[in-house]
Design a protein around this motif. Structure first.
Motif, PDB file in Angstrom:
ATOM      1  N   ARG A  97     -18.476  21.964  52.367  1.00 31.14           N
ATOM      2  CA  ARG A  97     -18.628  20.999  51.613  1.00 31.14           C
ATOM      3  C   ARG A  97     -18.090  19.765  52.636  1.00 31.14           C
ATOM      4  O   ARG A  97     -16.956  19.942  53.187  1.00 31.14           O
ATOM      5  CB  ARG A  97     -17.994  20.792  50.504  1.00 31.14           C
ATOM      6  N   ASN A  98     -18.777  18.439  52.733  1.00 33.97           N
ATOM      7  CA  ASN A  98     -18.063  17.652  53.541  1.00 33.97           C
ATOM      8  C   ASN A  98     -16.922  16.704  52.983  1.00 33.97           C
ATOM      9  O   ASN A  98     -17.153  15.629  52.480  1.00 33.97           O
ATOM     10  CB  ASN A  98     -19.351  16.470  54.147  1.00 33.97           C
ATOM     11  N   ILE A  99     -15.671  17.527  52.597  1.00 31.54           N
ATOM     12  CA  ILE A  99     -14.915  16.979  51.798  1.00 31.54           C
ATOM     13  C   ILE A  99     -13.441  16.872  52.240  1.00 31.54           C
ATOM     14  O   ILE A  99     -13.265  18.123  53.082  1.00 31.54           O
ATOM     15  CB  ILE A  99     -14.777  17.733  50.395  1.00 31.54           C
ATOM     16  N   LYS A 100     -12.811  16.070  52.177  1.00 32.70           N
ATOM     17  CA  LYS A 100     -11.301  15.989  52.937  1.00 32.70           C
ATOM     18  C   LYS A 100     -10.198  16.366  51.714  1.00 32.70           C
ATOM     19  O   LYS A 100     -10.398  15.756  50.421  1.00 32.70           O
ATOM     20  CB  LYS A 100     -11.040  14.533  53.525  1.00 32.70           C
ATOM     21  N   ILE A 110     -17.007  18.646  41.573  1.00 34.55           N
ATOM     22  CA  ILE A 110     -17.608  18.274  43.107  1.00 34.55           C
ATOM     23  C   ILE A 110     -19.166  18.313  42.990  1.00 34.55           C
ATOM     24  O   ILE A 110     -19.878  17.726  43.612  1.00 34.55           O
ATOM     25  CB  ILE A 110     -16.985  19.433  43.982  1.00 34.55           C
ATOM     26  N   LYS A 111     -19.641  19.454  42.214  1.00 39.11           N
ATOM     27  CA  LYS A 111     -21.314  19.762  42.139  1.00 39.11           C
ATOM     28  C   LYS A 111     -21.704  18.341  41.578  1.00 39.11           C
ATOM     29  O   LYS A 111     -22.955  18.022  42.203  1.00 39.11           O
ATOM     30  CB  LYS A 111     -21.432  20.833  41.634  1.00 39.11           C
ATOM     31  N   ARG A 112     -21.267  17.967  40.677  1.00 39.58           N
ATOM     32  CA  ARG A 112     -21.896  16.786  39.873  1.00 39.58           C
ATOM     33  C   ARG A 112     -21.678  15.436  40.572  1.00 39.58           C
ATOM     34  O   ARG A 112     -22.564  14.744  40.654  1.00 39.58           O
ATOM     35  CB  ARG A 112     -21.263  16.761  38.417  1.00 39.58           C
ATOM     36  N   PHE A 113     -20.313  15.275  41.055  1.00 32.19           N
ATOM     37  CA  PHE A 113     -20.248  13.653  41.391  1.00 32.19           C
ATOM     38  C   PHE A 113     -19.892  13.792  42.905  1.00 32.19           C
ATOM     39  O   PHE A 113     -20.094  12.574  43.312  1.00 32.19           O
ATOM     40  CB  PHE A 113     -18.925  13.190  40.551  1.00 32.19           C
ATOM     41  N   GLN A 114     -19.922  14.887  43.756  1.00 30.44           N
ATOM     42  CA  GLN A 114     -19.891  14.915  45.095  1.00 30.44           C
ATOM     43  C   GLN A 114     -18.703  13.965  45.691  1.00 30.44           C
ATOM     44  O   GLN A 114     -19.038  13.024  46.577  1.00 30.44           O
ATOM     45  CB  GLN A 114     -21.244  14.542  45.820  1.00 30.44           C
ATOM     46  N   PRO A 115     -17.482  14.207  45.249  1.00 29.84           N
ATOM     47  CA  PRO A 115     -16.347  13.183  45.801  1.00 29.84           C
ATOM     48  C   PRO A 115     -16.026  13.376  47.475  1.00 29.84           C
ATOM     49  O   PRO A 115     -16.278  14.416  47.893  1.00 29.84           O
ATOM     50  CB  PRO A 115     -15.162  13.967  44.963  1.00 29.84           C
TER      51      PRO A 115
END
Length: 249
Positions: free
Chosen positions: A74-77, A43-48
Motif C-alpha cells: 500500500r502507498n501509505i506512510k 484503509i480498504k474503504r477510504f484509502q488514507p
C-alpha cells in the motif's frame, strides 16, 4: 490528504485530533480505528495516505498492521505512536518501512513536525518535480522582491508608483505590496521615503550644499515639504541635523 489514527484508547485518539494542526498541514479528513483489524477495513474503504498507529492493541496490534500494509504494498506512510521506547519495536517498524515514531504522551510540536515531514516525504515520492518547484518558488519570490528594492534604490529621485513596479515586474500590485512589507517591514512608499531621507543625511554632511538643493537632489521640488517630512521622519529639521552631524566631525 486523509490520516487514519489507530489506538484502542479513545482519549488518545481524541487528543491527537485536537493537537494536530490539520488545516495548516492540508489534511482534509481524519479517520479512526480502535485496533488493527478495524484499521484495515478503514484503509480498504477510504484509502488514507498516512496511518498513525499504537503498538499494543486488542485483536490486531500495530506491528501486525504495519506488516499487512507492507505486504499489501500500500502507498501509505506509517508512524508509530507508542509509550514503548524499545529498540525491538523500532527495528520491526523499520523493517516494515515505517516513516517515524512518536512517544506518548504526545507532544504537540513533535506530532506536527512528524506529520509535516511525513507529508513532504509522501509528496516527494508521488511527484518529486512538484517538491522541487515548491522549494524553488519561495526563492524566486524573494529574488523578485529584492529586485524591486534595488529598483527603488536606483530610481529614488522620482516617485516610483506601485503600478509602475507591477508593470515592470509583471506581478500584481497587491502581491508586491504584501510581499514587500513581509520582506522589509514597511510598505513601498515608506521605503522610498526612507531611502530619500538616508540620501538627504549624506548630502547634509556637506555644508556647501543648500537645503533646497538637498531637497531637489533627492526628488523633492518643494523644499518646504522636504523640511517638514525630514523632521517627521528623522525627528529634527535638516538644519538641526546638519549642526549635529558637524559637531561629531
Amino acid at each position: 490528504m486523509k490520516v487514519l489514527i489507530v489506538d484502542d484508547e479513545q482519549h488518545v485518539r481524541e487528543g491527537i485530533k485536537l493537537l494536530g494542526e490539520w488545516d495548516r498541514l492540508g489534511v482534509t479528513e481524519l479517520l479512526e480505528a480502535a485496533n488493527g483489524q478495524v484499521a484495515i477495513e478503514q484503509i480498504k474503504r477510504f484509502q488514507p495516505e498516512i496511518v498513525l498507529t499504537d503498538i499494543k492493541m486488542p485483536e490486531m496490534d500495530g506491528m501486525d498492521l504495519l506488516k499487512w500494509i507492507y505486504d499489501e504494498k500500500r502507498n501509505i506512510k506509517t508512524v508509530l505512536i507508542t509509550g514503548y521506547d524499545d529498540y525491538g519495536y523500532m527495528r520491526k517498524a523499520i523493517q516494515y518501512k515505517s516513516s517515524d515514531y512518536i512517544l506518548k504522551p504526545v507532544d504537540p510540536e513533535a506530532l506536527n513536525q512528524t506529520i509535516e515531514k511525513t507529508i513532504l516525504l509522501l509528496k516527494e515520492e508521488q511527484n518529486p518535480f512538484n517538491i522541487q518547484m515548491d522549494q524553488i518558488q519561495p526563492k524566486k519570490e524573494i529574488k523578485t522582491i529584492q529586485l524591486v528594492e534595488q529598483y527603488i534604490q536606483q530610481h529614488y529621485l522620482r516617485e516610483v508608483s506601485l503600478q509602475e513596479i507591477a508593470d515592470r515586474f509583471f506581478i500584481s500590485r497587491e502581491y508586491i505590496s504584501r510581499k514587500f512589507k513581509q520582506e522589509y517591514g514597511q510598505n513601498l512608499s515608506d521605503y522610498l521615503t526612507n531611502v530619500r531621507m538616508d540620501k538627504a543625511k549624506q548630502l547634509l554632511s556637506d555644508p556647501n550644499i543648500k537645503i533646497y538643493e538637498v531637497a531637489h537632489r533627492i526628488g523633492y521640488e518643494d523644499d518646504k515639504y522636504f523640511r517638514k517630512l525630514f523632521k517627521k521622519k528623522v525627528g529634527v529639521t535638516p538644519n538641526e541635523y546638519r549642526k549635529t552631524a558637524k559637531s561629531f566631525k
